[in-house]
Motif scaffolding. Sequence first.
Motif: not given
Length: 285
Positions: A125-141
């Motif tokens: 389907v038609e793709p898209s991208i978005e930034p991580f929400g606040e604090g979420i990237l840090e939590a994942l890392l």
Amino acid sequence: MTDATTALRYTAFADAPGGGNPAGIVLDASLLGDAEMQAIAAEIGFAETAFITEQSVRGDDRRVRVRYFSPLAEVPFCGHATVATAVALAHRDGPGDFVFETSVGPVTITTATADGEVTASFTSVEPSIEPFGEGILEALLGLLSTSLDRLDPTYPPRVSFAGNRHPVLVFAERSEFDSFTFDPDAMRELMHEQGWTGTVTTVFPTGAAEFDSRNIFPVGEITEDPATGSAAAAFGAYLRVLGLVDAPTEIEITQGSHIGRPSRLLVHIPATGGIVVTGTATPIA
């Protein structure tokens, strides 16, 4: 009555004997309810099982309605199970085009036979991208025991969508990519909170148009997915949207070597529209 014993079992995207990602396939699930499909998927135990719930949509028997279940829950879309199901249909009905009506929209799959092997190419389907929400990237890392400075600055972290939402992390060093570990329960909780219905997609570039990928998918006894078609499409979208490739182009993704199931996915990135992912699928004896 359809049950797990009568479901087909195929492996998709295999790059060597014993490789690829196994999928369950129920070619006629028209009489099954949600609970029955969930129970069959749990009993089969693969990352996903595909269920054809409608054999002919609007009178077209090459257009079917498909739902996907992991051992724990329904998922909106699954690339490797789509490829496996399309190949199973080609074995039954002959190669050509199919359209799968899914919860994320219609997905077109082209099947063809070459050298006695059936390949399937689905267009996302038609793709898209978005930034991580606040604090979420840090939590994942943090769950991966890594940090932002260990990622490749050429490839900024993003969440990419091409049927499922996949966070995308590209590592700068092979050793870091190969050695990260994670707590499956904590990762599953974060993925559920964020609505990441696909995998957490980690990548290491191995060539100008070649990438190795590890895809985190903690469901049941599974923690890492050996071949992820929706993640391949999402990564292709990620590269195009961020201008990291000159579309149209093609890339190759290897996956699964870290868990002993080597896989290979071919990705065509057009200038516009859905991303095309191609692979093989074969019955599991």
